[in-house]
Motif scaffolding. Structure first.
Motif, PDB file in Angstrom:
ATOM      1  N   THR A   1       0.865  -1.176   0.000  1.00  0.00           N
ATOM      2  CA  THR A   1       0.000   0.000   0.000  1.00  0.00           C
ATOM      3  C   THR A   1       0.897   1.219   0.000  1.00  0.00           C
ATOM      4  O   THR A   1       1.740   1.358   0.878  1.00  0.00           O
ATOM      5  N   TYR A   2       0.771   2.065  -0.996  1.00  0.00           N
ATOM      6  CA  TYR A   2       1.542   3.319  -1.003  1.00  0.00           C
ATOM      7  C   TYR A   2       0.792   4.357  -0.183  1.00  0.00           C
ATOM      8  O   TYR A   2       1.320   5.004   0.683  1.00  0.00           O
ATOM      9  N   ASP A   3      -0.486   4.468  -0.549  1.00  0.00           N
ATOM     10  CA  ASP A   3      -1.314   5.511   0.042  1.00  0.00           C
ATOM     11  C   ASP A   3      -2.566   4.836   0.613  1.00  0.00           C
ATOM     12  O   ASP A   3      -3.390   4.324  -0.143  1.00  0.00           O
TER      13      ASP A   3
ATOM     14  N   PRO B   1      -4.827  -0.906  -1.271  1.00  0.00           N
ATOM     15  CA  PRO B   1      -3.612  -1.641  -1.622  1.00  0.00           C
ATOM     16  C   PRO B   1      -3.398  -1.711  -3.142  1.00  0.00           C
ATOM     17  O   PRO B   1      -4.356  -1.843  -3.897  1.00  0.00           O
ATOM     18  N   VAL B   2      -2.145  -1.608  -3.540  1.00  0.00           N
ATOM     19  CA  VAL B   2      -1.766  -1.738  -4.943  1.00  0.00           C
ATOM     20  C   VAL B   2      -1.498  -3.212  -5.254  1.00  0.00           C
ATOM     21  O   VAL B   2      -1.756  -3.690  -6.351  1.00  0.00           O
ATOM     22  N   LEU B   3      -0.979  -3.936  -4.250  1.00  0.00           N
ATOM     23  CA  LEU B   3      -0.848  -5.391  -4.342  1.00  0.00           C
ATOM     24  C   LEU B   3      -1.575  -5.961  -3.132  1.00  0.00           C
ATOM     25  O   LEU B   3      -1.426  -5.463  -2.016  1.00  0.00           O
TER      26      LEU B   3
ATOM     27  N   GLY C   1      -1.270  -7.666 -17.058  1.00  0.00           N
ATOM     28  CA  GLY C   1      -2.327  -6.925 -16.390  1.00  0.00           C
ATOM     29  C   GLY C   1      -2.482  -5.578 -17.062  1.00  0.00           C
ATOM     30  O   GLY C   1      -1.600  -5.138 -17.795  1.00  0.00           O
ATOM     31  N   ARG C   2      -3.618  -4.948 -16.786  1.00  0.00           N
ATOM     32  CA  ARG C   2      -3.840  -3.633 -17.385  1.00  0.00           C
ATOM     33  C   ARG C   2      -2.969  -2.604 -16.699  1.00  0.00           C
ATOM     34  O   ARG C   2      -2.387  -2.868 -15.638  1.00  0.00           O
ATOM     35  N   SER C   3      -2.912  -1.438 -17.272  1.00  0.00           N
ATOM     36  CA  SER C   3      -2.151  -0.348 -16.669  1.00  0.00           C
ATOM     37  C   SER C   3      -2.707  -0.051 -15.281  1.00  0.00           C
ATOM     38  O   SER C   3      -3.909   0.048 -15.099  1.00  0.00           O
ATOM     39  N   GLY C   4      -1.811   0.020 -14.299  1.00  0.00           N
ATOM     40  CA  GLY C   4      -2.244   0.306 -12.937  1.00  0.00           C
ATOM     41  C   GLY C   4      -2.584  -0.934 -12.129  1.00  0.00           C
ATOM     42  O   GLY C   4      -2.966  -0.839 -10.969  1.00  0.00           O
ATOM     43  N   ALA C   5      -2.425  -2.121 -12.737  1.00  0.00           N
ATOM     44  CA  ALA C   5      -2.764  -3.361 -12.037  1.00  0.00           C
ATOM     45  C   ALA C   5      -1.785  -3.667 -10.911  1.00  0.00           C
ATOM     46  O   ALA C   5      -2.079  -4.466 -10.028  1.00  0.00           O
ATOM     47  N   GLY C   6      -0.597  -3.054 -10.964  1.00  0.00           N
ATOM     48  CA  GLY C   6       0.399  -3.293  -9.925  1.00  0.00           C
ATOM     49  C   GLY C   6       1.588  -4.106 -10.414  1.00  0.00           C
ATOM     50  O   GLY C   6       2.410  -4.557  -9.610  1.00  0.00           O
ATOM     51  N   LYS C   7       1.729  -4.261 -11.728  1.00  0.00           N
ATOM     52  CA  LYS C   7       2.801  -5.089 -12.283  1.00  0.00           C
ATOM     53  C   LYS C   7       4.180  -4.535 -11.939  1.00  0.00           C
ATOM     54  O   LYS C   7       5.067  -5.258 -11.491  1.00  0.00           O
ATOM     55  N   SER C   8       4.359  -3.234 -12.171  1.00  0.00           N
ATOM     56  CA  SER C   8       5.676  -2.639 -11.907  1.00  0.00           C
ATOM     57  C   SER C   8       6.003  -2.701 -10.421  1.00  0.00           C
ATOM     58  O   SER C   8       7.143  -2.948 -10.043  1.00  0.00           O
ATOM     59  N   THR C   9       5.000  -2.486  -9.601  1.00  0.00           N
ATOM     60  CA  THR C   9       5.209  -2.576  -8.154  1.00  0.00           C
ATOM     61  C   THR C   9       5.644  -3.996  -7.782  1.00  0.00           C
ATOM     62  O   THR C   9       6.606  -4.181  -7.033  1.00  0.00           O
ATOM     63  N   LEU C  10       4.959  -4.973  -8.346  1.00  0.00           N
ATOM     64  CA  LEU C  10       5.275  -6.375  -8.048  1.00  0.00           C
ATOM     65  C   LEU C  10       6.715  -6.695  -8.443  1.00  0.00           C
ATOM     66  O   LEU C  10       7.488  -7.258  -7.652  1.00  0.00           O
TER      67      LEU C  10
HETATM   68  N1  LIG Z   1       5.838   5.213  -5.886  1.00  0.00           N
HETATM   69  C1  LIG Z   1       4.501   5.231  -5.857  1.00  0.00           C
HETATM   70  N2  LIG Z   1       3.836   6.008  -4.984  1.00  0.00           N
HETATM   71  C2  LIG Z   1       2.487   6.017  -4.949  1.00  0.00           C
HETATM   72  N3  LIG Z   1       1.702   5.302  -5.759  1.00  0.00           N
HETATM   73  C3  LIG Z   1       2.282   4.507  -6.659  1.00  0.00           C
HETATM   74  C4  LIG Z   1       3.713   4.426  -6.758  1.00  0.00           C
HETATM   75  N4  LIG Z   1       4.028   3.552  -7.747  1.00  0.00           N
HETATM   76  C5  LIG Z   1       2.852   3.110  -8.240  1.00  0.00           C
HETATM   77  N5  LIG Z   1       1.805   3.673  -7.586  1.00  0.00           N
HETATM   78  C6  LIG Z   1       0.375   3.395  -7.843  1.00  0.00           C
HETATM   79  O1  LIG Z   1       0.190   2.008  -7.780  1.00  0.00           O
HETATM   80  C7  LIG Z   1      -0.691   1.565  -8.795  1.00  0.00           C
HETATM   81  C8  LIG Z   1      -0.037   0.466  -9.590  1.00  0.00           C
HETATM   82  O2  LIG Z   1       1.061   1.004 -10.288  1.00  0.00           O
HETATM   83  P1  LIG Z   1       2.091   0.111 -11.076  1.00  0.00           P
HETATM   84  O3  LIG Z   1       2.669  -0.893 -10.156  1.00  0.00           O
HETATM   85  O4  LIG Z   1       3.028   1.018 -11.770  1.00  0.00           O
HETATM   86  O5  LIG Z   1       1.125  -0.622 -12.108  1.00  0.00           O
HETATM   87  P2  LIG Z   1       1.398  -1.154 -13.586  1.00  0.00           P
HETATM   88  O6  LIG Z   1       2.874  -1.326 -13.767  1.00  0.00           O
HETATM   89  O7  LIG Z   1       0.651  -2.432 -13.642  1.00  0.00           O
HETATM   90  O8  LIG Z   1       0.820  -0.141 -14.512  1.00  0.00           O
HETATM   91  C9  LIG Z   1      -1.065   2.783  -9.599  1.00  0.00           C
HETATM   92  O9  LIG Z   1      -2.325   3.214  -9.194  1.00  0.00           O
HETATM   93  C10 LIG Z   1      -0.016   3.795  -9.248  1.00  0.00           C
HETATM   94  O10 LIG Z   1      -0.549   5.089  -9.269  1.00  0.00           O
END
Ligand SMILES: Nc1ncnc2c1ncn2[C@@H]1O[C@H](COP(=O)(O)OP(=O)(O)O)[C@@H](O)[C@H]1O
Ligand SMILES: [Mg+2]
Lengths: 234, 376
Positions: free
Chosen positions: B32-34, B39-41, B58-67
């Motif tokens: 959870t960032y915020d 939760p993002v994941l 996953g779609r944009s915003g699914a949390g892939k980059s975070t994962l």
């Molecule tokens: N550093 C961060 N701080 C706050 N929110 C973030 C941060 N990185 C990603 N998010 C939020 O987390 C969600 C998932 O982002 P991200 O993991 O980049 O997804 P994806 O790669 O699938 O598009 C988005 O809603 C994004 O706004």
């Protein structure tokens, strides 16, 4: 030609003033780089979200630098006379002038280099982190080289500002070209001295700017080499 | 290729026997960032087998980059644990984290090359970071550039390279320290289709030659189809489904997977066709059967067979055949005109051929003179 304008007796005095300006500008440029660059780096890497995040420290450094930057140079110069005396042993003369010049230019240099390093894409820092780079390695191998064109431009701006400030510092006993111009050109009604001083200062500033721009272009690899050359010649 | 020196012999807790087979193991990962945004994941658990190319879609915003950033500690998870080749990544910091990161390479959507360094200089960066000597670096860099077919461009700056060439440099750089896992975050998303194909082929050959495990983030099912052995579908921070690529393509369980597949496999009818179907049989309807052909079954003359055996007149509504993970996969939606009473025997027959079938609705019999639907 230029020196033909001047009475022969003023020749050596002119050269001495030029030397004093060079000393003041050169010394404070070196000193402000040595202190200002680490400050600029600190401002970048301690910012919130950065890899050495220290928000409180960042705010303190930022505030002090803004305070110094917003104080007019002539007031700053007078205000820090006790400090100048402490460091230089005296508060008048060329050496003493280096102290306020350095103090005044450090925040400008730090802010300009900070801005240049902020331009470096966050993903490059992330890439370096993902390789296992230490904060020091990130600064040395990513932040500084990638921001180099901007840092060179910052150096150019501060040099030009220093030349201007040095003329002001000259009037309180620092010597230099500005002082010469005021004493002879203004106080002794010798407009040809004033003219010579202005011409030389303009030439110096132009050369610094030209060299700075050229260097910034040479170290910038963000634009392909072929186009860079074409642009330089157009 | 020489093996890069393993800079650290740091071994965290005894690796469990199952983590030995898994290159990556994710246990109940949440981030959870915020808190206001949620939760993002959300409780993500996943294993990636050693040597696999594992797609995460996953779609944009699914949390892939975070994962994927949790895998190399660029993002600190809120809870849960991550193991990469048996070593716990979560909770590491400082020198142990940096040592772990040297075994987990990453390639990026926008390449993330230093503009101030040539191709060779960029590939040298991780070697410098790891503290190799100048001589070793000079020896290794050309070999790495060779591996991606870019030796001739060693002295070019990124600004002088095409997108595909830049990503090749990115791949050479990623391979420099002989990593155990390669993370790819949308590495082909900024490339045109042809270049995408070349880069995917390169990743596939590196995976085969070096046995390197690849975690491949993408939003394109076609990327998964081309090279992934297994796929995980992420939706709004949760795993919608996860499994071998072929099975997921042939029998997607989640709606999100089906919608990702719609451009590749015709699991769902196009909406304008789907609208015309009824959910209940009526006196004026014929059943619509979706037949999924897998492997050898894809090559059987099924439609002709149905005509001959059962005397029905299959009317093809929609269909497509494709190759996934070197196996044929076809999906066909047919209206069985006059087939209402024969449904069960037909389905039994299909399943004896190894084909799965499902009734997806009932088509209204056309009014005389009006065609029912077009083949698409
Ligand atoms: N550093 C961060 N701080 C706050 N929110 C973030 C941060 N990185 C990603 N998010 C939020 O987390 C969600 C998932 O982002 P991200 O993991 O980049 O997804 P994806 O790669 O699938 O598009 C988005 O809603 C994004 O706004
Ligand atoms: Mg992303």
């Amino acid at each position: 030609m230029l020196f033909g304008l001047l009475p022969a007796a003023l020749g050596p005095l002119f050269l001495r003033s030029l030397g004093e300006t060079a000393t003041m500008v050169g010394a404070s440029a070196v000193l402000s780089t040595l202190i200002g660059l680490p400050l600029g780096i600190a401002l970048v890497v301690t910012a919130p979200g950065q890899f050495l995040e220290r928000p409180a420290l960042n705010r303190v450094v930022g505030t002090i630098s803004n305070l110094v930057r917003s104080t007019p140079f002539i007031i700053l110069m007078v205000a820090i006379i006790p400090f100048t005396r402490l460091v230089a042993g005296t508060s008048v003369g060329t050496t003493a002038a280096i102290v306020p010049l350095t103090i005044a230019i450090i925040p400008l240099y730090a802010r300009l280099t900070e801005a240049a390093m902020r331009e470096v894409d966050q993903s490059l820092i992330e890439a370096a982190q993902s390789m296992g780079a230490t904060p020091f390695q990130i600064i040395r191998k990513v932040l500084l080289p990638e921001a180099l064109p901007g840092i060179v431009a910052a150096q150019t701006v501060t040099l030009v500002s220093l030349i201007g400030y040095s003329a002001v510092a000259g009037t309180i006993g620092g010597g230099g070209l500005g002082d010469l111009g005021v004493r002879f050109g203004y106080q002794r009604f010798m407009p040809e001295v004033m003219l010579a001083v202005v011409v030389v200062l303009v030439a110096i500033v132009q050369s610094v700017q030209f060299l700075g721009d050229w260097t910034a272009r040479t170290v910038n690899h963000r634009i392909p080499r072929k186009r860079r050359v074409a642009r330089a010649h157009s | 290729m020489n093996a890069a020196p393993r800079l650290s012999s740091l071994e965290s807790a005894q690796p469990l026997s199952e983590t030995r087979r898994d290159a990556v193991r994710i246990e109940s990962l949440s981030k959870t960032y915020d808190p206001a945004a949620g939760p993002v994941l959300d409780d993500v658990s996943l294993s990636v087998r050693k040597g696999d190319i594992h797609g995460i879609i996953g779609r944009s915003g699914a949390g892939k980059s975070t994962l994927v950033r949790c895998l190399n500690g660029l993002v600190e998870p809120s809870s849960g644990r991550v193991f990469v080749s048996g070593r716990a990544i979560t909770g590491l910091s400082g020198a142990p984290l940096r040592a772990a990161r040297r075994e987990i390479a990453m390639i990026f959507q926008h390449f993330s090359l230093l503009s101030s360094r040539t191709a060779a200089g960029n590939v040298a960066l991780p070697l410098e970071v790891a503290g190799l000597s100048r001589r070793e670096i000079r020896e290794r860099v050309p070999k790495l550039l060779d591996l991606v077919g870019l030796r001739a461009k060693a002295d070019s700056y990124p600004s002088e390279l095409s997108g595909g060439q830049k990503q090749r440099v990115g791949i050479a750089r990623a391979l420099a320290l002989d990593p155990k896992v390669l993370l790819s975050d949308e590495a082909t998303s900024a490339l045109d289709p042809e270049t995408t194909e070349q880069i995917l082929d390169l990743l596939k050959s590196i995976n085969q030659r070096l046995g390197l495990t690849v975690v491949l983030i993408t939003h394109e099912m076609d990327v998964v189809r081309r090279i992934a052995h297994a796929v995980t579908v992420l939706e709004a921070g949760r795993i919608a489904e996860s499994g071998p690529t072929f099975e997921t393509f042939a029998f997607p369980k989640s709606a999100v997977a089906r919608s990702f597949l719609s451009s590749i496999v015709a699991h769902d009818l196009p909406p304008e066709l789907a609208k015309t179907l009824r959910t209940e049989p009526g006196h004026d309807t014929d059943p619509v059967l979706r037949i999924t052909f897998t492997g050898a079954g894809a090559h059987q003359p099924v439609v002709a067979d149905l005509v001959e055996r059962f005397g029905v007149r299959p009317n093809i509504l929609h269909g497509r055949i494709d190759t996934i993970d070197n196996r044929a996969l076809g999906v066909l939606a047919v209206v069985l005109e006059g087939g209402e009473t024969l449904l069960e025997p037909i389905r039994t027959h299909l399943s004896s051929l190894g084909l799965s079938s499902e009734i997806i609705g009932y088509a209204v019999r056309p009014v005389a003179g009006r065609p029912r639907a077009a083949f698409s």
